[in-house]
Design a protein around this motif. Structure first.
Motif, PDB file in Angstrom:
ATOM      1  N   LEU A  89      67.281  13.080  50.390  1.00 47.57           N
ATOM      2  CA  LEU A  89      67.504  12.089  48.893  1.00 47.57           C
ATOM      3  C   LEU A  89      68.785  13.404  47.854  1.00 47.57           C
ATOM      4  CD1 LEU A  89      64.480  10.910  47.695  1.00 47.57           C
ATOM      5  CD2 LEU A  89      65.959   9.893  48.896  1.00 47.57           C
ATOM      6  N   TRP A  90      68.334  14.163  48.227  1.00 49.05           N
ATOM      7  CA  TRP A  90      69.072  15.200  47.261  1.00 49.05           C
ATOM      8  C   TRP A  90      70.513  15.639  48.146  1.00 49.05           C
ATOM      9  CZ3 TRP A  90      68.266  17.084  42.580  1.00 49.05           C
ATOM     10  CH2 TRP A  90      67.187  16.585  41.847  1.00 49.05           C
ATOM     11  N   ILE A  97      62.902  13.594  51.290  1.00 50.21           N
ATOM     12  CA  ILE A  97      62.770  14.657  49.691  1.00 50.21           C
ATOM     13  C   ILE A  97      64.500  15.169  50.395  1.00 50.21           C
ATOM     14  CG2 ILE A  97      63.010  15.611  48.383  1.00 50.21           C
ATOM     15  CD1 ILE A  97      59.330  15.047  48.744  1.00 50.21           C
ATOM     16  N   GLU A 115      70.660   6.050  49.799  1.00 51.38           N
ATOM     17  CA  GLU A 115      69.810   6.945  48.832  1.00 51.38           C
ATOM     18  C   GLU A 115      68.433   6.336  48.709  1.00 51.38           C
ATOM     19  OE1 GLU A 115      69.459  10.004  45.189  1.00 51.38           O
ATOM     20  OE2 GLU A 115      70.618   8.948  45.755  1.00 51.38           O
ATOM     21  N   TYR A 120      64.553   5.558  49.449  1.00 53.29           N
ATOM     22  CA  TYR A 120      63.550   5.830  48.860  1.00 53.29           C
ATOM     23  C   TYR A 120      62.277   4.989  48.549  1.00 53.29           C
ATOM     24  CZ  TYR A 120      63.450   3.748  43.966  1.00 53.29           C
ATOM     25  OH  TYR A 120      63.217   3.267  42.929  1.00 53.29           O
ATOM     26  N   SER A 154      58.440  15.722  53.439  1.00 54.08           N
ATOM     27  CA  SER A 154      59.524  16.281  52.177  1.00 54.08           C
ATOM     28  C   SER A 154      60.736  16.307  54.041  1.00 54.08           C
ATOM     29  CB  SER A 154      58.911  17.628  53.088  1.00 54.08           C
ATOM     30  OG  SER A 154      57.518  18.349  52.564  1.00 54.08           O
ATOM     31  N   PRO A 191      67.709  11.332  41.550  1.00 57.00           N
ATOM     32  CA  PRO A 191      66.996  12.124  42.643  1.00 57.00           C
ATOM     33  C   PRO A 191      65.940  12.965  43.124  1.00 57.00           C
ATOM     34  CG  PRO A 191      69.082  13.788  42.088  1.00 57.00           C
ATOM     35  CD  PRO A 191      68.777  12.158  41.211  1.00 57.00           C
ATOM     36  N   TRP A 192      65.713  13.152  41.425  1.00 52.09           N
ATOM     37  CA  TRP A 192      64.247  13.815  40.745  1.00 52.09           C
ATOM     38  C   TRP A 192      63.470  12.947  40.989  1.00 52.09           C
ATOM     39  CZ3 TRP A 192      61.409  18.203  40.432  1.00 52.09           C
ATOM     40  CH2 TRP A 192      60.959  17.698  39.496  1.00 52.09           C
ATOM     41  N   TYR A 208      63.533  10.250  42.231  1.00 53.77           N
ATOM     42  CA  TYR A 208      63.314  10.100  43.872  1.00 53.77           C
ATOM     43  C   TYR A 208      62.371  10.404  44.285  1.00 53.77           C
ATOM     44  CZ  TYR A 208      67.092   5.865  42.925  1.00 53.77           C
ATOM     45  OH  TYR A 208      67.716   5.586  42.110  1.00 53.77           O
ATOM     46  N   SER A 209      62.544  12.094  44.013  1.00 55.74           N
ATOM     47  CA  SER A 209      61.768  12.950  44.640  1.00 55.74           C
ATOM     48  C   SER A 209      60.019  12.985  44.218  1.00 55.74           C
ATOM     49  CB  SER A 209      62.330  14.416  44.191  1.00 55.74           C
ATOM     50  OG  SER A 209      63.486  13.722  45.117  1.00 55.74           O
ATOM     51  N   THR A 256      58.679   9.818  45.907  1.00 57.40           N
ATOM     52  CA  THR A 256      58.192  10.201  47.912  1.00 57.40           C
ATOM     53  C   THR A 256      56.979  10.772  47.840  1.00 57.40           C
ATOM     54  OG1 THR A 256      60.209   9.304  48.597  1.00 57.40           O
ATOM     55  CG2 THR A 256      59.440  11.065  49.738  1.00 57.40           C
TER      56      THR A 256
END
Length: 409
Positions: free
Chosen positions: A132-133, A129, A162, A166, A126, A83-84, A86-87, A90
């Motif tokens: 995603l988390w 993101i 997820e 992304y 935002s 997720p980090w 992917y964030s 994004t």
């Protein structure tokens, strides 16, 4: 050849591009822009450029397998790097849209429509993101995967959503950005360096679309029970690296090109003034003191100032009647009006230097200032001094005596 066709991953492995190459290129672009960003921090365009380059560097630093393993190990959570990363991807996509919205609108970037568009981009990406988390917290992904997480967990609940989220957010942003760049590059009146930079940006974002398409195809193949993992693990990474290099080059080229063009214009102007500068230095007996650390712009300014100051001291020796006759003579010899004015000015300067040498303090009855044009067009006059044969022909036709002053080369 047959073996390569059956094993695309082996062929693509030969095309591997280290992630540190685009990272270095992106960092170079950021370093080039950083002084301007810091100095003009309130400029939304520069902030957008800085944010995009910083996020692009972060993507390639944190998305390498070694860094992914290190992040997982430091946090103690398997696949927390997913997720980090992917964030970061994004956020990079959102920054691309922000940059294009701000850059494309130029001075109107503070309009209500532009502010709404920026708020929309920030809100949507935002939200992506945050989602995603949230999806990662709901998913069960205990087995660490450094290179093939997208395909390995393509059918796992919540991880599946997820990964799809992304990739879709990335593809949509790149599609919109590529279209905006394409429309912009077709605009009339663009600077050549800016147009070239936009073309590189467009190519980079098209390759980003190829990256997203490869990833989505590999994930969809897993949903259908097929194995096309090589699209995600072997094709997508070099495509992403190449796209980052093109995007960084697209940002560097307009600024580097403008800088080189400005340097070339300054140096060319400095060199063009050399004949007139040497003539003035011969007359005054001194020149511009050499300064080792002087910038090209300062050297040009000092040379121009010296020439104009010396011409002002020579003003009372200028024969305006000779200048008019020389101008008519140059026109009669077939020179264009601009060239004729420069030749007439050169003749007047040479005659004034000779007059000053014979009579330092003239009575002034037949002479007058007449230096306004000389002070404004010193570049054209200096270029005229490079053609002594033309000057001699104009002097002869204007009825002036042959030149007694030699023009320094």
């Amino acid at each position: 050849m047959t073996q390569r066709a059956l094993d695309p991953s082996g062929f693509l492995g030969e095309l591997y591009i280290s992630f540190w190459i685009p990272t270095a290129v992106l960092t170079a672009a950021l370093v080039i822009k950083l002084p301007t960003i810091i100095r003009l921090w309130r400029d939304p365009l520069l902030r957008a450029v800085g944010g995009l380059l910083l996020l692009a560097c972060a993507v390639f630093v944190f998305c390498t397998p070694a860094t992914i393993a290190r992040v997982n190990r430091l946090t103690g959570v398997p696949n927390i790097a997913a997720p980090w990363c992917y964030s970061l991807i994004t956020a990079f996509c959102g920054s691309c849209l922000l940059l294009l919205v701000t850059w494309r609108n130029g001075p109107s970037g503070r309009s209500a429509a532009t502010r709404r568009a920026r708020r929309w981009v920030v809100s949507v990406y935002s939200g992506v993101i945050v989602a995603l988390w949230a999806l990662f917290l709901l998913a069960d992904a205990p087995e660490e995967r450094l290179r093939d997480l997208d395909t390995h967990y393509a059918t796992t609940p919540f991880m599946r959503e997820e990964i799809l989220l992304y990739l879709v957010a990335h593809a949509v942003a790149c599609l919109i950005t590529a279209r905006l760049v394409r429309n912009w590059v077709r605009t009339e009146g663009l600077d050549a360096w800016l147009r070239s930079g936009l073309r590189l940006l467009g190519a980079g974002y098209v390759l980003n679309l190829v990256f997203a398409a490869a990833k989505l195809t590999a994930v969809a193949a897993r949903w259908c029970g097929r194995d096309l993992d090589w699209l995600s693990t072997d094709l997508a990474p070099p495509v992403a690296a190449l796209s980052a290099i093109l995007v960084a080059a697209g940002f560097i080229l307009p600024h580097a090109g403008q800088y080189l063009r400005d340097r070339w214009r300054v140096r060319r102007a400095h060199r063009e003034l050399r004949p007139l500068y040497r003539l003035m230095r011969t007359m005054s007996g001194e020149g511009v003191p050499f300064v080792l650390r002087a910038t090209p712009e300062l050297r040009l300014t000092r040379r121009e100032t010296f020439i104009r100051d010396t011409l002002l001291a020579l003003a009372r020796h200028i024969d305006t009647g000779l200048g008019r006759r020389s101008y008519d003579a140059a026109l009669a010899l077939g020179h264009p009006a601009e060239r004729a004015r420069a030749l007439a000015a050169a003749v007047s300067i040479l005659a004034a230097i000779e007059t000053r040498a014979r009579a330092p303090e003239p009575a002034g009855a037949a002479v007058g200032p007449g230096t306004t044009h000389l002070l404004q067009e010193i570049g054209a006059v200096s270029r005229a001094l490079r053609r002594p044969a033309d000057i001699a022909a104009v002097r002869a036709r204007a009825g002036a005596p042959a030149a007694g002053v030699t023009v320094p080369e």
